[in-house]
Design a protein around this motif. Structure first.
Motif, PDB file in Angstrom:
ATOM      1  N   THR A 139       0.830  -1.209   0.000  1.00  0.00           N
ATOM      2  CA  THR A 139       0.000   0.000   0.000  1.00  0.00           C
ATOM      3  C   THR A 139       0.862   1.255   0.000  1.00  0.00           C
ATOM      4  OG1 THR A 139      -1.793  -1.138   1.166  1.00  0.00           O
ATOM      5  CG2 THR A 139      -1.760   1.274   1.283  1.00  0.00           C
ATOM      6  N   ASN A 149       3.954   1.521  -0.981  1.00  0.00           N
ATOM      7  CA  ASN A 149       4.667   1.590  -2.263  1.00  0.00           C
ATOM      8  C   ASN A 149       3.781   2.204  -3.341  1.00  0.00           C
ATOM      9  OD1 ASN A 149       6.974   0.491  -1.167  1.00  0.00           O
ATOM     10  ND2 ASN A 149       6.529  -1.602  -1.839  1.00  0.00           N
ATOM     11  N   TYR A 150       2.519   1.783  -3.357  1.00  0.00           N
ATOM     12  CA  TYR A 150       1.601   2.330  -4.364  1.00  0.00           C
ATOM     13  C   TYR A 150       1.378   3.817  -4.126  1.00  0.00           C
ATOM     14  CZ  TYR A 150      -2.615   3.187  -7.064  1.00  0.00           C
ATOM     15  OH  TYR A 150      -3.524   3.706  -7.950  1.00  0.00           O
ATOM     16  N   SER A 170       4.464   5.632  -5.351  1.00  0.00           N
ATOM     17  CA  SER A 170       4.685   5.555  -6.798  1.00  0.00           C
ATOM     18  C   SER A 170       3.709   6.429  -7.574  1.00  0.00           C
ATOM     19  CB  SER A 170       4.568   4.107  -7.269  1.00  0.00           C
ATOM     20  OG  SER A 170       3.249   3.615  -7.098  1.00  0.00           O
ATOM     21  N   THR A 171       2.532   6.658  -7.016  1.00  0.00           N
ATOM     22  CA  THR A 171       1.536   7.488  -7.694  1.00  0.00           C
ATOM     23  C   THR A 171       1.592   8.948  -7.258  1.00  0.00           C
ATOM     24  OG1 THR A 171      -0.088   6.868  -5.998  1.00  0.00           O
ATOM     25  CG2 THR A 171      -0.061   5.574  -8.027  1.00  0.00           C
ATOM     26  N   GLU A 205      -5.347   0.229  -4.855  1.00  0.00           N
ATOM     27  CA  GLU A 205      -5.283   0.456  -6.306  1.00  0.00           C
ATOM     28  C   GLU A 205      -6.664   0.561  -6.938  1.00  0.00           C
ATOM     29  OE1 GLU A 205      -2.574  -2.092  -8.372  1.00  0.00           O
ATOM     30  OE2 GLU A 205      -1.219  -2.243  -6.665  1.00  0.00           O
TER      31      GLU A 205
END
Length: 535
Positions: A124, A126-127, A130-131, A177
């Motif tokens: 979570t 990491n997402y 990254s966004t 996501e």
């Protein structure tokens, strides 16, 4: 040799019989035959026992029955109690909590580790990084960034708590996501940013939430208290603290993550009419990205200036209200570009400067509340051209100048409040032409002149007139206040009026229709003891 079956054994020897004698109750005896240690069959032979032996055997049986009864009772209790416990406490969770939750505290007591505790939490975060949703420290390495999003040694940041809840504890099981997972994450950030665990109503620990479902529950976020989804599955309104006595114990800051709720059109964060709220910090300029139609933030401790971004390209904005906070700076001029603005409320702050002349161009405006700031200058003449205006509140500033005769243009004006300023001049005669005027507050100014008998033209509407602490003169006896049947409050102390109070006015006090009434000492109020209030 056995003579009976013909299969005898040459080695067989008949047993040697002994005679044994047992005493009976009657002193007689019976015979039994004993061969060595083996008792031969005795048909219909009863062995009589002594009383001591019978008593011992009865006690043995009683103990056995008691033992069996106890086991049976335990089994019955297990069968009955187990279903009841399941009904009242719920099934045992398949996922054990990390710590006992006997009494939740306002701030999580878990000391953060230097890395996420689960694979799901790591994924979570990491997402989010990254966004760009979570990127508070672009120059940090992956190892230190997680520490960066934590507040201090004793608290964890709202972003970390929200990510952890979504990944490890949200029973709805939505991934970050997905659109719903991201929406739940953003609302969880708001929850933790505003001290959700200590909210008065509908925190995640509140099992008695009456107006919706508790926040962070396993219901869809559209069912959480104060969250509205006018579009299917998408949050369009957040309304916190509207219930009496107003306020929900909000404390903390307003998170900029709300700007990612792309359909959010209404944001209401009421602090309360009694103790107020505890939101602090500044208003995030990122909220300007939202298609806001209404913003109402009342009774907190927000500081800084009003972000200009909140007022740009908001063609559907109808209400802009940030009241009773600690905002500074000047009145925003960008509001004049809001073609559908109906309410502009900025009272109870520390705003300075003058009232912009451009405010007179907001033709859709119905409510203008600028009271209790530090505004200076005069009342712009073109404010009297706002033909739809129903309320004009300017009291508690440092305004000077006069009230214009143009006030007669405000046909829908119900409330005119300009007390506690430095206004001068007479009360304009044209004010008596206002057909809807209900409240007229002009006390604590430097106004002068005589009060007109034309007050009677407001007989059907005027409920409150406050003209105290001015230099008004004239004969109070000649004024028609006793005939104004809707009048509920009349405050005229601290003026230069003379004359006497009529008995007909005091009679209205007796019916409690005139609830508050004061006159200066130069007006005789002896006609009826208790007619005039002290001041």
């Amino acid at each position: 040799m056995n003579e009976h079956d013909g299969n005898g054994d040459a080695d067989f020897a008949p047993p040697v019989y002994q005679q044994a004698e047992f005493a009976g109750n009657d002193g007689g005896g019976i015979e039994a035959f004993v061969a060595d240690e083996h008792v031969l069959a005795a048909i219909r032979v009863a062995v009589l026992k002594t009383p001591e032996e019978e008593e011992a055997e009865m006690k043995k049986k009683l103990r056995k029955y008691i033992c069996y009864g106890g086991v049976a009772l335990v089994l019955v209790m297990v069968v009955i109690i187990t279903p009841i416990a399941v009904v009242f406490t719920g099934p045992v969770s398949a996922q054990p909590t990390r710590f006992p939750s006997v009494s939740p505290t306002d701030v999580p007591s878990r000391v953060p580790s230097t890395s996420p505790s689960t694979t799901a939490l790591q994924a979570t975060l990491n997402y989010l990084r990254s966004t760009g949703i979570l990127n508070p420290c672009p120059e940090c390495s992956d190892e230190t960034e997680i520490n960066y999003i934590m507040a201090d040694d004793s608290e964890v940041s709202p972003q970390y708590l929200a990510a952890e809840w979504l990944a490890d504890y949200d029973l709805l099981g939505q991934s970050i996501e997905t659109a719903q997972g991201l929406q739940r994450y953003i609302l969880a950030v708001f929850y933790f940013s505003t001290g959700g665990d200590s909210w008065v109503d509908c925190s995640r620990y509140d099992r008695n939430c009456l107006t919706g479902f508790s926040w962070l529950s396993n219901k869809t976020e559209c069912q959480w208290d104060g969250v509205r989804c006018d579009e299917p599955g998408e949050v369009t309104r957040i309304l916190i603290g509207e219930k009496l006595p107003l306020g929900n114990g909000l404390k903390g800051t307003i998170p900029s993550e709300l700007a990612r709720l792309t359909l959010l059109s209404s944001l209401t964060l009421v602090g309360g009419i009694f103790d107020g709220g505890q939101l602090s910090g500044t208003i995030p300029s990122e909220l300007g990205l939202l298609p806001l139609e209404s913003i109402y933030i009342q009774a907190h401790h927000l500081i800084g200036t009003i972000p200009n971004e909140l007022l740009l390209n908001k063609t559907d904005m109808q209400m802009f209200a940030i009241t009773n906070n600690e905002l500074t700076g000047q009145l925003p001029t960008s509001v004049v570009n809001l073609p559908n603005l109906i309410e502009l409320q900025l009272h109870g702050n520390n705003l300075t400067g003058s009232i912009p002349e451009a405010y007179g161009t907001m033709k859709s405006l119905e409510i203008l509340e600028l009271q209790k700031n530090d505004l200076e200058g005069t009342i712009p003449e073109n404010l009297y051209e706002l033909s739809l205006l129903r309320e004009l509140s300017l009291e508690g500033n440092k305004l000077d100048g006069t009230i214009s005769n143009k006030i007669e243009n405000l046909d829908y004006l119900r409330i005119f409040s300009a007390g506690n300023n430095s206004l001068t001049g007479n009360l304009p005669e044209t004010i008596f032409k206002l057909p809807e005027l209900r409240v007229l507050r002009i006390g604590q100014n430097n106004m002068s002149g005589t009060l007109s008998e034309d007050f009677i033209t407001l007989n059907n509407t005027l409920a409150i007139f406050e003209g105290y602490d001015n230099h008004f003169s004239g004969n109070f006896t000649d004024l028609p206040f006793d005939s104004m049947t809707r009048l509920r409050q009349l405050l005229l102390h601290g003026t230069n009026l003379t004359g006497a109070v009529k008995m007909s006015l005091c009679e209205r006090r007796g019916t409690k229709k005139l609830r508050k009434f004061t006159v200066p000492q130069t007006v005789d109020c002896s006609v009826d003891q208790g007619c005039c209030d002290d001041y």
